[in-house]
Design a protein around this motif. Structure first.
Motif, PDB file in Angstrom:
ATOM      1  N   GLU A  65       0.803  -1.089   0.213  1.00 45.85           N
ATOM      2  CA  GLU A  65      -0.172   0.020   0.050  1.00 45.85           C
ATOM      3  C   GLU A  65       0.804   1.236   0.113  1.00 45.85           C
ATOM      4  O   GLU A  65       0.374   2.186  -0.629  1.00 45.85           O
ATOM      5  CB  GLU A  65      -0.811   0.104   1.197  1.00 45.85           C
TER       6      GLU A  65
ATOM      7  N   TYR B 140       0.107   6.467  -1.192  1.00 49.30           N
ATOM      8  CA  TYR B 140      -0.741   5.278  -0.405  1.00 49.30           C
ATOM      9  C   TYR B 140      -1.916   4.945  -1.366  1.00 49.30           C
ATOM     10  O   TYR B 140      -2.552   5.923  -1.900  1.00 49.30           O
ATOM     11  CB  TYR B 140      -1.167   5.977   1.045  1.00 49.30           C
ATOM     12  N   HIS B 141      -2.167   3.713  -1.600  1.00 45.66           N
ATOM     13  CA  HIS B 141      -3.151   3.144  -2.262  1.00 45.66           C
ATOM     14  C   HIS B 141      -3.863   1.977  -1.667  1.00 45.66           C
ATOM     15  O   HIS B 141      -3.070   1.004  -1.515  1.00 45.66           O
ATOM     16  CB  HIS B 141      -3.189   2.844  -3.865  1.00 45.66           C
ATOM     17  N   SER B 142      -5.236   1.692  -1.376  1.00 49.55           N
ATOM     18  CA  SER B 142      -5.586   0.873  -0.743  1.00 49.55           C
ATOM     19  C   SER B 142      -6.423  -0.244  -1.589  1.00 49.55           C
ATOM     20  O   SER B 142      -6.707   0.286  -2.663  1.00 49.55           O
ATOM     21  CB  SER B 142      -6.629   1.375   0.297  1.00 49.55           C
ATOM     22  N   THR B 143      -6.722  -1.362  -0.996  1.00 51.03           N
ATOM     23  CA  THR B 143      -7.646  -2.077  -2.191  1.00 51.03           C
ATOM     24  C   THR B 143      -8.989  -1.645  -2.300  1.00 51.03           C
ATOM     25  O   THR B 143      -9.833  -2.299  -3.015  1.00 51.03           O
ATOM     26  CB  THR B 143      -7.476  -3.623  -1.474  1.00 51.03           C
TER      27      THR B 143
ATOM     28  N   LYS C 124      -6.746   6.591  -2.431  1.00 50.93           N
ATOM     29  CA  LYS C 124      -5.485   6.843  -3.015  1.00 50.93           C
ATOM     30  C   LYS C 124      -5.147   8.139  -2.246  1.00 50.93           C
ATOM     31  O   LYS C 124      -6.153   9.022  -2.254  1.00 50.93           O
ATOM     32  CB  LYS C 124      -5.198   6.742  -4.291  1.00 50.93           C
TER      33      LYS C 124
END
Length: 434
Positions: free
Chosen positions: A179, A227-230, A234
């Protein structure tokens, strides 16, 4: 790939004649521009990622290269008003006004980017060559406008400026986890400047001189986190340092044929960017905020006249920029984008006169973009941009001989200079995964 990138870089170095009214480009390339320049937390293409947040290049797993070209047209116009005086030097109560339109024409704006990494590697590398900054006007000499009247008649005569900044970046990004990523990018810069007349030089009885084109080299850098989440959320933060340049060595020629030299330093300001992004299904949304620090940048922080009646700097204030864009991918192989950019104006009324060669920042910009995915490896992009400065920037004409009675810059009573502009651009891009 490296050979291709070097060849295209050499091509850009020989063809980049780009110049723009307005100092900072809101974005780079057709995709990033069509999203309003927003990319700090939402990387949709490698050009926008490399320009605004090097940490985001970890989202691109393939080796890829992207080339963009924009055809940029600006239409600034300058107006001025001065009071009329009788033979005894007393005001008559009448005023003389006029307006002059720019006749510069179209300027090309190229951009080149490449990203590569090894399979399963946490390291990603990138390289870019971007035209990131510029301004330029061409106001012909005219007796119908006080500020463009010949210098012998108290005006500036023909007003022409041409500034451009070409930046080469080498980026490295590292995936700390699935992430989080970090990135760093040293940058190397080339800029050129041409002024007619040159207000940074000392005037003589013949007036202000014309400066031949001069160049300067600079350096700086950029760092970022991403940061990038599922869940599709972002976020990113990046900081571009000040780009520090050596002095321009300006070679001057006066109207009477005499010559002189002077130096002028103009750095590129630091930029702090915050970005948010959200991707869900066929929708990608991006929002960026930037703070541009002109008030601590050489060439822009200084303001006013020197003791020899030359101009010490532009006197710009810090600005805020908001960029927003949305991409819709519901049409097969045909992503569609719309974007908007807002920028505050760094030029207040007290120093409007000093900034005639570098006319207003674009306040509102609107973009539309579209791509066609020929295959998984090859995509073509297109962009249409329209921008406007909003209200005209205006202020009094200034004369150092009036400083004692009208401090701090010697405003001529009853006078005014103003300028506004619109911009248009058509852009095209091609990306190839190798």
């Amino acid at each position: 790939m490296k050979t291709l990138f070097i060849t295209l870089t050499a091509f850009l170095m020989t063809t980049i004649t780009f110049s723009q009214a307005g100092h900072i480009m809101q974005g780079v390339g057709s995709v990033n521009m069509s999203m309003g320049g927003a990319a700090t937390g939402q990387p949709l293409d490698i050009s926008g990622a490399l320009h605004w947040n090097p940490a985001t290049i970890t989202t691109f797993d393939d080796k890829s290269i992207k080339l963009d070209i924009g055809l940029f047209f600006s239409s600034p116009e300058v107006s001025s008003t001065v009071p009329e005086f009788d033979n005894q030097g007393q005001p008559t109560g009448n005023f003389y006004s006029g307006t002059t339109e720019d006749d510069r024409g179209v300027s090309p704006m190229p951009a080149l980017a490449a990203v590569w990494s090894k399979p399963e590697s946490k390291h990603t590398f990138g390289a870019s060559v971007f035209g990131i900054s510029g301004f330029g006007v061409t106001f012909p000499e005219s007796m119908s406008n006080p500020i463009t009247m010949p210098q012998a008649n108290g005006g500036f005569g023909r007003i022409e400026s041409d500034y451009m900044l070409l930046q080469v970046g080498l980026a490295w990004a590292y995936e700390i986890s699935d992430e989080f990523s970090i990135g760093i990018q040293p940058t190397f810069n080339y800029s050129s400047l041409e002024l007619m007349p040159n207000p940074t030089a000392n005037p003589t009885q013949a007036g202000y001189p014309t400066a031949d084109r001069a160049s300067a080299l600079g350096f700086g850098g950029q760092i970022g986190v991403f940061y990038h989440s599922t869940t599709g959320i972002k976020a990113g933060v990046s900081y571009k340092t000040t780009q520090y340049f050596e002095d321009f060595e300006l070679e001057n020629t006066y109207l009477d044929g005499s010559t002189s030299t002077n130096t002028f330093n103009m750095d590129y300001p630091s930029i702090l960017s915050f970005g948010l992004g959200y991707s869900l299904g066929n929708i990608d949304i991006a929002l960026d905020y930037r703070m541009v620090d002109y008030e601590n940048t050489d060439g822009f922080s200084n303001v006013g006249w020197t003791e020899t009646a030359s101009v010490s700097g532009f006197g710009w204030e810090n600005i805020n920029i908001i960029s927003a864009g949305i991409q819709y991918k519901g049409v097969d192989k045909l992503p569609i984008r719309v974007g908007y950019t807002y920028s505050s104006n760094p030029i207040n009324s007290d120093v409007a006169f000093f900034n005639v060669p570098a006319t207003a920042i674009i306040k509102n910009a609107y973009q539309f973009g579209i791509s066609y995915e020929f295959s998984d490896r090859f995509t073509l992009d297109a962009l249409i941009h329209y921008g406007t400065s909003g209200d005209a920037t205006s202020g009094p004409l200034l004369n150092p001989q009036f400083i004692q009675n009208y401090p701090p810059y010697g405003a001529i009573p009853g006078s005014e200079v103003s300028y506004d502009m619109t911009t248009m651009m058509v852009g095209f891009g091609a990306s190839l995964k190798l």
